[in-house]
Design a protein around this motif. Structure first.
Motif, short mmCIF file in Angstrom:
data_model
loop_
_atom_site.label_atom_id
_atom_site.label_comp_id
_atom_site.label_asym_id
_atom_site.label_seq_id
_atom_site.Cartn_x
_atom_site.Cartn_y
_atom_site.Cartn_z
N ASP A 43 56.30 63.28 35.84
CA ASP A 43 57.60 63.17 36.49
C ASP A 43 57.96 61.69 36.53
OD1 ASP A 43 57.66 65.86 36.95
OD2 ASP A 43 56.90 65.73 38.98
N ILE A 44 59.17 61.35 36.11
CA ILE A 44 59.59 59.95 36.02
C ILE A 44 60.65 59.68 37.07
CG2 ILE A 44 60.44 58.15 34.46
CD1 ILE A 44 59.62 59.97 32.14
N PRO A 45 60.25 59.20 38.26
CA PRO A 45 61.23 58.97 39.31
C PRO A 45 61.93 57.62 39.21
CG PRO A 45 59.04 58.54 40.15
CD PRO A 45 58.88 58.96 38.72
N PHE A 46 61.33 56.69 38.47
CA PHE A 46 61.90 55.36 38.30
C PHE A 46 62.01 55.04 36.81
CE2 PHE A 46 59.07 55.39 42.05
CZ PHE A 46 60.04 55.30 43.05
N THR A 47 62.79 54.03 36.50
CA THR A 47 63.00 53.67 35.11
C THR A 47 61.71 53.14 34.49
OG1 THR A 47 65.29 53.07 35.59
CG2 THR A 47 64.35 52.26 33.53
N ILE A 48 61.31 53.78 33.40
CA ILE A 48 60.14 53.35 32.63
C ILE A 48 60.61 53.10 31.20
CG2 ILE A 48 57.92 54.08 31.66
CD1 ILE A 48 57.40 55.62 34.21
N LYS A 49 60.19 51.98 30.64
CA LYS A 49 60.63 51.63 29.30
C LYS A 49 60.18 52.67 28.28
CE LYS A 49 60.79 46.63 30.10
NZ LYS A 49 60.27 45.30 29.70
N THR A 50 61.05 52.94 27.34
CA THR A 50 60.75 53.93 26.31
C THR A 50 59.51 53.55 25.51
OG1 THR A 50 63.12 54.45 26.12
CG2 THR A 50 61.69 55.18 24.33
N GLU A 51 59.25 52.25 25.35
CA GLU A 51 58.08 51.82 24.58
C GLU A 51 56.78 52.29 25.22
OE1 GLU A 51 57.03 47.38 25.52
OE2 GLU A 51 59.21 47.55 25.47
N TYR A 52 56.75 52.35 26.57
CA TYR A 52 55.56 52.87 27.24
C TYR A 52 55.43 54.37 27.01
CZ TYR A 52 54.60 48.53 29.78
OH TYR A 52 54.26 47.25 30.10
N LEU A 53 56.54 55.09 27.15
CA LEU A 53 56.51 56.53 26.93
C LEU A 53 56.02 56.84 25.52
CD1 LEU A 53 59.84 57.75 28.59
CD2 LEU A 53 57.52 58.30 29.32
N ASN A 54 56.52 56.10 24.55
CA ASN A 54 56.09 56.33 23.17
C ASN A 54 54.61 56.05 22.99
OD1 ASN A 54 58.01 57.36 21.28
ND2 ASN A 54 59.24 55.52 21.59
N LYS A 55 54.12 55.01 23.64
CA LYS A 55 52.70 54.66 23.53
C LYS A 55 51.83 55.78 24.10
CE LYS A 55 51.67 50.49 24.78
NZ LYS A 55 51.37 49.31 25.64
N TRP A 56 52.24 56.32 25.27
CA TRP A 56 51.46 57.39 25.90
C TRP A 56 51.50 58.67 25.06
CZ3 TRP A 56 54.56 56.36 30.99
CH2 TRP A 56 54.17 55.14 31.52
N ILE A 57 52.68 59.02 24.57
CA ILE A 57 52.81 60.25 23.79
C ILE A 57 52.01 60.16 22.50
CG2 ILE A 57 54.40 61.83 22.66
CD1 ILE A 57 54.60 61.79 25.72
N LEU A 58 52.04 59.00 21.85
CA LEU A 58 51.25 58.82 20.63
C LEU A 58 49.76 58.99 20.93
CD1 LEU A 58 51.10 58.11 17.63
CD2 LEU A 58 51.03 55.69 18.29
N PHE A 59 49.31 58.44 22.06
CA PHE A 59 47.92 58.59 22.48
C PHE A 59 47.58 60.06 22.69
CE2 PHE A 59 44.75 58.88 25.89
CZ PHE A 59 43.73 58.08 25.38
N LEU A 60 48.48 60.79 23.37
CA LEU A 60 48.24 62.21 23.64
C LEU A 60 48.22 63.03 22.36
CD1 LEU A 60 50.59 62.62 26.75
CD2 LEU A 60 48.09 62.70 26.77
N SER A 61 49.02 62.64 21.38
CA SER A 61 49.06 63.39 20.12
C SER A 61 47.72 63.34 19.40
CB SER A 61 50.16 62.83 19.21
OG SER A 61 49.82 61.55 18.71
#
Length: 401
Positions: free
Chosen positions: A98-116
């Protein structure tokens, strides 16, 4: 005596929780949020690193409540999530954020790539910040996904996207879509069985004909107008639509000819004050001969029915007549209305007369409004008892608040 005390102390210091079977420990950890999971590292030496191999990670809204007083919580939240993920040393099958505050897209991409690269199968991303809502591009690298929920993002599909070949369950809530992205995305998921969507904004129509295996469709429609909303459907078995703020009649949303394979139908927000809506439901019932369960809810009454005596129903048009039992599989019916019930009574009469396998019909009047007069309620009860029934075992329950 001393031996007894020594033996008792020895029993008290047995680490029973660490000796639990692995599947039991996994079950315990699965129901904890991230802070509590990490805190288990202090339980004992055996538990120190156990949290690092938990296959399900959930960063829910409550996890970030302690950061609300910070001027910009985003960097601190990003640091914590990054540390937890990069310390993890096992497979991660489910990840919820859940993203309640602004998080940079670059972090989201880093996490998703790790999860993949961690075998992710169940992914939920809910964006409540709505400031930077660009969809993480590395989501399309998660090729093992079977369950995917995306909320609060702008969905776009890259030209080289080959689809999620294993995706079974897709939930899209309050997203915006580039032109053609929604249909393109869904059509690239050949095994998709269940689809849930909240549609809002200026959405015009949705074509689902390429979702060949889709059998379960759930829609929340928050549009001012939704005429021609669903252009084409596969042979779905379960349909649930809720349209509390839509001015479009259900009769204009989905043609009954597209619903012939239904086994379960739920319509919430249907306007039973409109005779055309009752006739639409009847036409669906006549087409969907395999229907087993029907659930109808009418939220609003647009006019005052205080003078209703419960004795008179609207004229019975030919569409409400049937020469033989057309609902041979229908077993459970729930109909809920406010204080306007006359057209609902016509619908109930049709259902009772044409449902040879009916077990229970529940009729709720005034479920979210003031109570009706006692004499009116008594009159409704009498009318229900007099109605012809195709099923001798059908039980009719009449409820009011």
């Amino acid at each position: 005596m001393a031996q007894s005390i020594k033996k008792a102390n020895h029993v008290d210091h047995i680490d029973r929780i660490s000796d639990l079977p692995g599947n039991v420990i996994d079950g315990i950890l699965k129901h904890l949020n991230i802070p509590d999971i990490v805190s288990t590292s202090i339980l004992s030496r055996k538990w120190r690193y156990m949290w690092m191999s938990v296959p399900e990670l959930e960063f829910c809204y409550e996890c970030f409540s302690r950061f609300e007083d910070l001027d910009d919580p985003g960097p601190e939240i990003s640091r914590i999530i990054t540390e937890v993920l990069f310390l993890h040393n096992g497979l991660i099958y489910k990840f919820t954020l859940d993203i309640p505050f602004t998080i940079k897209t670059e972090y989201l991409n880093k996490w998703i790539l790790f999860l993949s690269r961690k075998g992710i199968k169940d992914l939920e991303l809910r964006n409540y910040a709505r400031i930077d809502n660009k969809m993480p591009s590395h989501i399309f690298s998660c090729q093992e996904l079977t369950h995917f929920r995306l909320s609060g993002f702008k969905l776009s599909v890259p030209p080289n996207f080959c689809g999620f070949k294993q995706l079974l369950d897709l939930c899209l809530d309050l997203n915006t879509y580039e032109f053609g992205a929604l249909e393109n995305f869904i059509s690239c998921c050949p095994l998709l069985e269940k689809l849930s969507m909240i549609l809002f904004g200026d959405m015009k129509s949705v074509c689902l004909k390429n979702a060949k295996n889709l059998i379960d469709l759930r829609l929340m429609v928050e549009l001012k107008r939704a005429s021609g909303l669903i252009k084409s459907l596969p042979k779905i078995h379960r349909l649930a639509i809720d349209s509390p703020f839509c001015n479009t009649l259900y009769a204009d949303m989905i043609p009954p000819t597209q619903l012939i394979s239904l086994k379960y139908l739920k319509l919430s927000g249907v306007n039973l004050d409109e005779k055309i809506e009752v006739l639409y439901i009847v036409s669906v019932l006549k087409s969907a001969s395999d229907l087993v369960e029907l659930d109808i809810k009418n939220y609003d009454d647009d006019h005052d029915d205080d003078d209703d005596d419960g004795e008179q129903e609207p004229d019975q048009p030919e569409q409400l007549e049937c020469n033989s039992c057309c609902l041979s599989q229908l077993q459970t019916v729930n109909i809920s209305v406010g204080t306007s019930f006359k057209h609902a009574m016509s619908l109930i009469r049709f259902v009772l007369a044409n449902s040879s396998s009916l077990k229970t019909l529940t009729f709720k009047v005034g479920f979210c409004y003031e109570k009706l007069d006692a004499a009116v309620l008594l009159s409704i009860s009498r009318n229900l008892l007099r109605m012809e029934r195709a099923s001798q075992r059908a039980r009719v329950e009449f409820l009011q608040p």
